[in-house]
Design an enzyme around this catalytic site. Structure first.
Site, PDB file in Angstrom:
ATOM      1  NE  ARG A  56      45.850  12.868   7.206  1.00  0.00           N
ATOM      2  CZ  ARG A  56      46.070  11.995   8.164  1.00  0.00           C
ATOM      3  NH1 ARG A  56      45.101  11.291   8.655  1.00  0.00           N
ATOM      4  NH2 ARG A  56      47.270  11.837   8.665  1.00  0.00           N
TER       5      ARG A  56
ATOM      6  CE  LYS B  36      45.507  14.667  14.146  1.00  0.00           C
ATOM      7  NZ  LYS B  36      46.698  14.997  13.506  1.00  0.00           N
TER       8      LYS B  36
ATOM      9  NE  ARG C 205      59.008  11.869  16.651  1.00  0.00           N
ATOM     10  CZ  ARG C 205      57.803  11.636  16.168  1.00  0.00           C
ATOM     11  NH1 ARG C 205      56.792  11.408  16.971  1.00  0.00           N
ATOM     12  NH2 ARG C 205      57.595  11.654  14.859  1.00  0.00           N
TER      13      ARG C 205
ATOM     14  NE  ARG D  46      54.895  13.945   8.515  1.00  0.00           N
ATOM     15  CZ  ARG D  46      55.308  13.465   9.688  1.00  0.00           C
ATOM     16  NH1 ARG D  46      56.582  13.202   9.895  1.00  0.00           N
ATOM     17  NH2 ARG D  46      54.475  13.240  10.667  1.00  0.00           N
TER      18      ARG D  46
END
Ligand code: AMP
Length: 241
Positions: free
Chosen positions: A105, A30, A145, A189
């Protein structure tokens, strides 16, 4: 400037794009896409996460109220975030349009935004674009990552691995993984994000304003699809110069 964009950049800056909302899970891209949209149409990129982090860094009242909640990975209260967005939307650079990243959100925030835009005499309903990436792909992007603690270069052990396993290509330092990129944290998450986003998508779907793009394509292809969605919405609203 991508060859595949719907309109060239100079022309794009004359389009009254109105409010744009990007929805998508953490790791969906995003932030990257919102910056490209902002540049293409000459509109501000409003990231509520960035504004909150700035407030925490400057130790403002707002930052002090938000800090602990953010550290726990919870959502800051609707009142606080809505107030912050209301202030930002008053700036004249938002007149021709803006792109929201990380807001709304919750359905409460979406309803507040609709009411706020109406109260400001804004007749354009936001164009909402969901950047869709599968759960497994998100898990790979986030858990893969790694970063170099010395020069900050970011790798992905699955998608963009360093030449030598776990070693920075630039300076040779061992790469590290952030605590919140560990699989247990990430899967939590992602699940909590899905619980919150589903009703939000339903809200916008019900109002006929939701566009979906496949976020698993290359950055350039995703950008082109987003530009197309924005421009077809602008044409439908009769605001394409
Ligand atoms: P982000 O950079 O968008 O992932 O946001 C970082 C953190 O800021 C989130 O984990 C939340 O604690 C807080 N935050 C950002 N945007 C919102 C929002 N729209 N509503 C509530 N909290 C938010």
């Amino acid at each position: 400037m991508q060859a595949s964009t719907a309109t060239d950049m100079a022309t794009a800056k004359n389009i009254n794009v109105g409010p744009i909302i990007l929805l998508g899970a953490p790791g969906a891209g995003k932030g990257t896409q919102a910056k490209l949209v902002a540049r293409q149409y000459g509109i501000p990129h409003i990231s509520t996460g960035d504004i909150l982090r700035e407030n925490v860094a400057r130790d403002t009242d707002l930052g002090r109220m938000a800090k602990a909640v953010m550290e726990r990975g919870d959502l800051v209260s609707d009142d606080l975030v809505n107030g912050m967005v209301a202030e930002r939307l008053k700036q004249p650079d938002c007149d021709r349009g803006f792109i929201l990243d990380g807001f709304p959100r919750t359905v409460v925030q979406a309803e507040w935004l609709d009411a706020e835009l109406t109260a400001r005499g804004n007749t354009r309903r936001p164009v909402v674009i969901s950047v869709d990436v599968s759960y497994n792909q998100l898990l790979q992007r986030l858990t893969g990552r790694r970063s170099c603690p010395v020069d900050g270069k970011i790798y992905n052990i699955y998608l963009q691995p360093p030449t030598n396993q776990n070693i920075c290509d630039v300076c040779g330092s061992p790469l590290v993984q952030r605590n919140d990129d560990k699989e247990e944290v990430i899967s939590e998450r992602l699940k909590s994000n899905e619980r919150r986003t589903m009703p939000l998508e339903e809200y916008y779907q019900k109002h006929g304003r939701l566009y979906r793009v496949n976020g698993e394509l290359s950055v350039e292809q995703v950008t082109a699809d987003i530009f197309r969605a924005i421009e077809s919405a602008a044409v439908a609203a009769g605001t394409h110069d």
